[in-house]
Scaffold this active site. Structure first.
Site, PDB file in Angstrom:
ATOM      1  N   SER A  29       0.823  -1.217   0.000  1.00 13.75           N
ATOM      2  CA  SER A  29       0.000   0.000   0.000  1.00 13.75           C
ATOM      3  C   SER A  29       0.853   1.261   0.000  1.00 13.75           C
ATOM      4  CB  SER A  29      -0.874   0.065   1.256  1.00 13.75           C
ATOM      5  OG  SER A  29      -1.713  -1.028   1.324  1.00 13.75           O
ATOM      6  N   HIS A  60      -3.358   0.765  -4.821  1.00  9.42           N
ATOM      7  CA  HIS A  60      -2.650  -0.329  -5.488  1.00  9.42           C
ATOM      8  C   HIS A  60      -2.911  -0.239  -6.990  1.00  9.42           C
ATOM      9  CE1 HIS A  60      -1.697  -2.999  -1.971  1.00  9.42           C
ATOM     10  NE2 HIS A  60      -2.462  -2.080  -1.437  1.00  9.42           N
ATOM     11  N   HIS A  82      -4.697  -9.445  -1.740  1.00 12.38           N
ATOM     12  CA  HIS A  82      -4.886  -9.664  -0.303  1.00 12.38           C
ATOM     13  C   HIS A  82      -5.957 -10.725  -0.076  1.00 12.38           C
ATOM     14  CE1 HIS A  82      -3.370  -5.509  -0.625  1.00 12.38           C
ATOM     15  NE2 HIS A  82      -2.748  -5.773   0.499  1.00 12.38           N
ATOM     16  N   TYR A  84      -8.050 -10.627   2.264  1.00 17.31           N
ATOM     17  CA  TYR A  84      -9.325  -9.970   2.618  1.00 17.31           C
ATOM     18  C   TYR A  84     -10.139  -9.540   1.397  1.00 17.31           C
ATOM     19  CZ  TYR A  84      -6.859  -5.493   1.913  1.00 17.31           C
ATOM     20  OH  TYR A  84      -6.130  -4.469   1.386  1.00 17.31           O
ATOM     21  N   GLU A  85      -9.502  -9.521   0.225  1.00 18.74           N
ATOM     22  CA  GLU A  85     -10.252  -9.175  -0.991  1.00 18.74           C
ATOM     23  C   GLU A  85     -11.124 -10.345  -1.435  1.00 18.74           C
ATOM     24  OE1 GLU A  85      -7.898  -6.561  -3.962  1.00 18.74           O
ATOM     25  OE2 GLU A  85      -6.361  -7.609  -2.817  1.00 18.74           O
ATOM     26  N   ALA A 112       2.682  -1.872   4.393  1.00 15.51           N
ATOM     27  CA  ALA A 112       2.361  -0.877   5.403  1.00 15.51           C
ATOM     28  C   ALA A 112       1.840  -1.660   6.603  1.00 15.51           C
ATOM     29  CB  ALA A 112       1.297   0.071   4.879  1.00 15.51           C
ATOM     30  N   MET A 210      -1.843  -6.919   6.947  1.00 17.67           N
ATOM     31  CA  MET A 210      -2.787  -7.851   6.332  1.00 17.67           C
ATOM     32  C   MET A 210      -2.214  -8.526   5.087  1.00 17.67           C
ATOM     33  SD  MET A 210      -6.084  -5.325   6.566  1.00 17.67           S
ATOM     34  CE  MET A 210      -6.402  -4.332   8.037  1.00 17.67           C
ATOM     35  N   SER A 211      -0.905  -8.687   5.057  1.00 17.85           N
ATOM     36  CA  SER A 211      -0.294  -9.265   3.847  1.00 17.85           C
ATOM     37  C   SER A 211       0.980 -10.022   4.218  1.00 17.85           C
ATOM     38  CB  SER A 211       0.025  -8.145   2.848  1.00 17.85           C
ATOM     39  OG  SER A 211       1.035  -7.308   3.361  1.00 17.85           O
ATOM     40  N   ASN A 234       1.035   3.689  10.946  1.00 18.25           N
ATOM     41  CA  ASN A 234       0.190   4.179  12.049  1.00 18.25           C
ATOM     42  C   ASN A 234       0.534   3.372  13.283  1.00 18.25           C
ATOM     43  OD1 ASN A 234      -1.289   1.993  10.319  1.00 18.25           O
ATOM     44  ND2 ASN A 234      -2.162   1.790  12.360  1.00 18.25           N
ATOM     45  N   HIS A 246      -7.666   4.103   6.630  1.00 22.64           N
ATOM     46  CA  HIS A 246      -6.814   3.756   5.483  1.00 22.64           C
ATOM     47  C   HIS A 246      -6.138   5.010   4.938  1.00 22.64           C
ATOM     48  CE1 HIS A 246      -5.243   1.443   2.184  1.00 22.64           C
ATOM     49  NE2 HIS A 246      -5.886   2.178   1.276  1.00 22.64           N
TER      50      HIS A 246
END
Ligand code: HPA
Length: 271
Positions: A29, A60, A82, A84-85, A112, A210-211, A234, A246
């Site tokens: 990201s 992306h 990802h 989550y996609e 990230a 998340m990756s 963050n 995000h």
């Protein structure tokens, strides 16, 4: 995602390339900007490549960029897939297998991530020394094709020690203070709760995202050397008294972009 699909995808990519890349870059990201630094680029949109999924998340791009970077022949994924996609672990990691088939021996994986370690601050870069797969899934589940790797791959040294040392050396040369730590891979897409972050800290996590975990698992299985770099975009939930967004993630990666570019280019130069 069988071997035939992987071969079709890599043959297609090969037919577009005039180089033989040896380094693969997976850009997370807001970090796809590194792809823009590649000289004499061949750009291949994912949607053109047989069996390649398409990336859906904002920030992306969804293309491969191959060319020369710091005198090295590289191929970069600008945007990754990802879990989550809604993609399966096999789909998420398909490009890594394709990279292996293209002859790539080393991958630099970036992401990230939220800082769990309270001594971190947004904008820090962290070299990943190890990870915790907290995704409840594994891309290697299912039939094992010995042509790809062993049924029970060793994961005791996923993140190459020499690469970590080299990266630390590069950071020092740039006068950049860099963090090292453990990356926790969660599925997302919801960010964590404060108590989950507390739990992950207790378990030894320094950053959460998340990756990365799926891709490096498949890369390790295939015998590839891995360097992992997190951009702490963050502080993770509950550390600061503010909600996570995000746009904050993208804003921080935007701010740290120049440093990130300089650093990764130096590492590639010395790889
Ligand atoms: N948690 C999970 N994934 C993330 C975060 C986070 O705080 N920041 C960027 N990716």
């Amino acid at each position: 995602m069988n071997q035939e699909a992987m071969k079709e995808a890599s043959s297609y990519i090969q037919s577009k390339l005039s180089i033989n890349p040896s380094i693969g870059l997976i850009l997370g990201s807001g970090l796809g900007v590194l792809g823009e630094e590649i000289e004499n680029p061949t750009i291949i949109p994912y949607k053109e490549i047989p069996h390649f999924p398409e990336s859906t998340v904002t920030g992306h791009k969804g293309q491969l960029v191959a060319g020369t970077l710091e005198g090295k022949q590289v191929i970069a994924m600008q945007g990754r897939f990802h879990y989550y996609e809604g993609y399966s672990m096999k789909q998420v990691t398909f490009p890594v297998r394709v990279m292996k088939q293209l002859g790539i021996g080393s991958v630099i994986v970036t992401n990230a991530a939220g800082g769990i370690n309270k001594s971190f601050k947004p904008g820090d870069l962290m070299l990943i020394t190890d990870h915790i797969n907290n995704m409840g899934d594994n891309p290697l589940i299912g039939d094992n094709d010995e042509a790809f790797g062993a049924r029970f791959p060793d994961m005791s040294q996923v993140y190459d020690r020499d690469y970590i040392q080299l990266a630390q050396f590069c950071a020092k040369e740039l006068g950049l203070s860099i963090q090292k730590g453990v990356y926790v891979g969660n599925t997302g897409p919801a960010y964590e709760t404060p108590v989950e972050i507390k739990m992950l800290r207790t378990l030894g996590g320094d950053a959460v995202g998340m990756s990365t975990v799926p891709e490096v698992t498949v890369a390790t299985h295939a015998g590839m050397r891995v360097l992992g770099i997190s951009c702490i975009s963050n502080m993770a939930a509950g550390i600061l008294d503010q909600p996570l967004t995000h746009s904050e993630v993208i804003e921080t990666t935007e701010k740290v972009k120049e440093t990130f570019l300089q650093f990764v280019k130096k590492v590639i130069h010395k790889l």
